[in-house]
Design an enzyme around this catalytic site. Sequence first.
Site, PDB file in Angstrom:
ATOM      1  N   ASP A   1      -2.135   4.622   2.198  1.00 47.21           N
ATOM      2  CA  ASP A   1      -2.818   3.430   2.714  1.00 47.21           C
ATOM      3  C   ASP A   1      -3.697   2.780   1.659  1.00 47.21           C
ATOM      4  O   ASP A   1      -4.650   2.070   1.973  1.00 47.21           O
ATOM      5  CB  ASP A   1      -3.664   3.845   3.939  1.00 47.21           C
TER       6      ASP A   1
ATOM      7  N   HIS B   1      -0.551   3.792   8.946  1.00 43.12           N
ATOM      8  CA  HIS B   1      -0.851   3.110  10.213  1.00 43.12           C
ATOM      9  C   HIS B   1       0.024   1.879  10.411  1.00 43.12           C
ATOM     10  O   HIS B   1       0.439   1.212   9.453  1.00 43.12           O
ATOM     11  CB  HIS B   1      -2.340   2.766  10.325  1.00 43.12           C
TER      12      HIS B   1
ATOM     13  N   GLU C   1      -5.848   1.607  13.205  1.00 41.41           N
ATOM     14  CA  GLU C   1      -6.654   2.041  12.063  1.00 41.41           C
ATOM     15  C   GLU C   1      -7.601   0.941  11.632  1.00 41.41           C
ATOM     16  O   GLU C   1      -8.744   1.206  11.227  1.00 41.41           O
ATOM     17  CB  GLU C   1      -5.730   2.427  10.895  1.00 41.41           C
ATOM     18  N   GLU C   2      -7.149  -0.308  11.710  1.00 38.98           N
ATOM     19  CA  GLU C   2      -7.948  -1.423  11.216  1.00 38.98           C
ATOM     20  C   GLU C   2      -9.238  -1.626  12.001  1.00 38.98           C
ATOM     21  O   GLU C   2     -10.181  -2.236  11.494  1.00 38.98           O
ATOM     22  CB  GLU C   2      -7.127  -2.713  11.222  1.00 38.98           C
TER      23      GLU C   2
ATOM     24  N   HIS D   1      -5.351  -8.183   3.911  1.00 36.11           N
ATOM     25  CA  HIS D   1      -6.107  -8.823   5.007  1.00 36.11           C
ATOM     26  C   HIS D   1      -6.217 -10.333   4.889  1.00 36.11           C
ATOM     27  O   HIS D   1      -7.116 -10.928   5.493  1.00 36.11           O
ATOM     28  CB  HIS D   1      -7.521  -8.230   5.123  1.00 36.11           C
TER      29      HIS D   1
ATOM     30  N   ASP E   1      -0.432  -3.768   4.339  1.00 34.11           N
ATOM     31  CA  ASP E   1      -1.452  -2.841   4.815  1.00 34.11           C
ATOM     32  C   ASP E   1      -1.272  -2.681   6.322  1.00 34.11           C
ATOM     33  O   ASP E   1      -1.742  -3.497   7.096  1.00 34.11           O
ATOM     34  CB  ASP E   1      -2.846  -3.389   4.500  1.00 34.11           C
TER      35      ASP E   1
ATOM     36  N   ASP F   1      -0.753  -0.830  12.625  1.00 34.77           N
ATOM     37  CA  ASP F   1      -1.414  -2.093  12.983  1.00 34.77           C
ATOM     38  C   ASP F   1      -1.797  -2.879  11.739  1.00 34.77           C
ATOM     39  O   ASP F   1      -1.915  -2.341  10.632  1.00 34.77           O
ATOM     40  CB  ASP F   1      -2.642  -1.831  13.847  1.00 34.77           C
TER      41      ASP F   1
END
Length: 405
Positions: A196, A78, A173-174, A378, A140, A80
């Site tokens: 991922d 992903h 995705e997040e 994150h 990520d 994003d």
Amino acid sequence: MKASERLLRYIQISTPSSEKSETTPSTECQFELANLLAEEMRLLSLQNVRVTENCFVYGELPATEGLEHVPCMGLIAHMDTAPAFNGIGVKPQIIPNYDGGDVALGGTGETLSPNRFPLLSTLKGKTLITTDGTTLLGADDKAGVAEIMTACELLVSEKRPHGRIAVAFTPDEEIGVGIQHFDVSGFNANFAYTVDGGELGELSYENFNACGADVVFRGVSVHPGSSKDTMVNACLLAMEFNAMLPSAETPRDTEEREGFFHLGDMEGDVERAKLSYIVRDHDAARFEMRKEQLRHAEKIMNHRWGEGAVTLKLQEQYRNMREKIDPCFFLIENARAAMRAAGFEPFEAPIRGGTDGAQLCYRGLPCPNLCTGGHAFHGPYEHIAAEDMEAVARMLVELASIAAK
């Protein structure tokens, strides 16, 4: 181009998704990376490359001659980054031959330390890529994107035999909603892997069963000087409801396959209050019990305070992929073999969250999750080793070769 070099290029494009948006993609900035990736894919000889109106990037690496009959393997990552922490204006720090000690994050004065992140010391001697402390890094999942792109380049340049490889890069995705627009039939893969995951060697084919729970409390607002036996404080109702849930079944108090109730947001006044939870459990039966606990609390409080005082709304999110992976366990065996062929040992870890792959499993595309080599996603302590990224790219090449056999 190396996978780590691609990562450093991709993280310069800010791609945070947004939970406040009702569109897909949730943020227009994701198109910038999508269009760049489509251009690179064409340069790498991928075919049928396209960017959809919902910001999905698709392409495929044709099978080498004589292997057109081999089932198609898909690779997915992903684009994003998580909206919970600043992902705009990433300024990476690159530390060659990392000494295994503390790393100063130059933008804030904070320290990335093995005392807080013990796995950091295992990266000693490698080229460490960190943030400057003011943003997340974006590994990520731009590390997964970079590793897939590099694997495609290696398959072409080394002329490694392989079946058709379908590639997709996804938005949002997040925030867990983008994959609803994934074109499973157009992707046309027999099975796939999301790239991922985290630590080098991590292999996952279990994840939480998940739902969201919004609980709204309706109170009665009366002047506090004359509210005897009349006022019903919605904020106190909310506190009472939360107290009915197990106090030690929170993310802080659980690990591995243990589930939880997570109170993520609260708002309110005397007249109206709202609590928003996420509910998680790996075990399907225990997951249903958690939902029943919430329904029971709603029932008890409405009996106590009057019908309509409490309104519970559950939103199903995703399910544990394990039951869809077990019937095609060769996917896990192939991944284990590919990791060993690339020079590192696999270990299996349940995902304390979800992936695009978990949802795709229930749309007919078996899709376990592979490592990227990243750590501490994150937030400002996110980091990854360049050498681990190259190892993951090599693992994807080996996986394609194994699948072709």
